[in-house]
Design an enzyme around this catalytic site. Sequence first.
Site, mmCIF file in Angstrom:
data_model
loop_
_atom_site.group_PDB
_atom_site.id
_atom_site.type_symbol
_atom_site.label_atom_id
_atom_site.label_comp_id
_atom_site.label_asym_id
_atom_site.label_seq_id
_atom_site.Cartn_x
_atom_site.Cartn_y
_atom_site.Cartn_z
ATOM 1 N N TYR A 175 2.398 -7.916 15.266
ATOM 2 C CA TYR A 175 3.582 -8.281 14.497
ATOM 3 C C TYR A 175 4.780 -7.401 14.842
ATOM 4 C CZ TYR A 175 1.053 -11.356 11.251
ATOM 5 O OH TYR A 175 0.329 -12.380 10.691
ATOM 6 N N LYS A 215 -15.300 9.643 -10.337
ATOM 7 C CA LYS A 215 -14.419 8.535 -10.706
ATOM 8 C C LYS A 215 -14.124 7.663 -9.485
ATOM 9 C CE LYS A 215 -10.411 11.542 -10.105
ATOM 10 N NZ LYS A 215 -9.216 12.147 -10.732
#
Length: 379
Positions: free
Chosen positions: A261, A41
């Site tokens: 940042y 999956k």
Amino acid sequence: MCASEKLAGGRLTIDRDAIAANWSLLKGLLKPGTACAATIKADAYGTGTTSTAQRLWAAGCTTFFVALPEEGALVRSALPDATVYVLGGLFSGAATDLAAGNLIPVLNCIAEVQEWADFCKGENRAFPAALQLNTGMNRLGMDPDEFADVMAQKDLTGSFDIALLMTHLACGSDPEAPLNRQQLNTFIAATQPFDHLPRSMANSAGVFLGPDYHFDLARPGISLYGGKALDTAANVMNPVAMVEARVMQLRHVPKGQTIGYGGAETVTRDSKVALVAAGYADGLHRRAGSSDDRPGGFGVIGNHKVPLIGRVSMDMIALDVTDVPDDAVARGSFVEMLGPNVAASDLAAYAETIDYEYLTGLGRRYYRRYAALPAPQER
């Protein structure tokens, strides 16, 4: 995904032979008579559904588990003769499509059983389905009393072919968890009257828990892709994927200045910093960044471990390469961010997540190639 390596910020190398080798290793751990399927999956945990399915088929795997019908259709297009189970069950109104695609739904509730039975009666054909029990995980699946009620209604179960009885372990990654044995006992008690039907309990962790959990079919997932199945044991699986990100720029940052940042981390020495073209948009989790209060993840360049410094941005990260010789890192160099030298489980630990999330979340901006991975560096 990027079609040109020279235009990509990074490259993702997938070793299909390593996936096949992992499947063979797991198959060898199962008790005699237990078949080994493969759970593929989420784009085969980021490695590519169709190519991974084809390589596993070549290794001898004939049964596959997916989460959604669309994933099953991809497997079916690549492998016309494979057995394909859809773990997500029977979506309302989808019976015709699943049957037409030769996909086997895992029926998880009485409503799904009723809808599949009605469909089979209408088609006058006993299409196959699996039945899932909830033995303690409390996700999908019928409680034991519901399962017993369904099995007693021959007008329901007699209208389709019960291909598999299954359940799923909640705490398999912890071999000492009491819930493992509780689930096992619940599953045995509920299915013993129907032990002529194939049964399945073992995911990757269940394979390692031993033969009591193996039953007739195992369905490993994360271990196929090099992930760590058990929290308390060394990982014996082969790595199958490597992410390398491109160095865009080298800069010198004086002691006392901050990186990125928020000024999250202050360098404590004059530093050489590599700005690398991969960020959280590429699957490198933001939480793996570093600050003055906590270390972050790391990469490897040559045989040098290079720590992440400052926050992970959307499209880039900063790595401290102060201790890397000048001839080993330059603009255009590639840094390994995941692979033989940087285990997904190790990187995930810095981000307070698990290797499943790293592998399935790798972005689509990498240049993807299929090749053997290099051996780990000695450091």
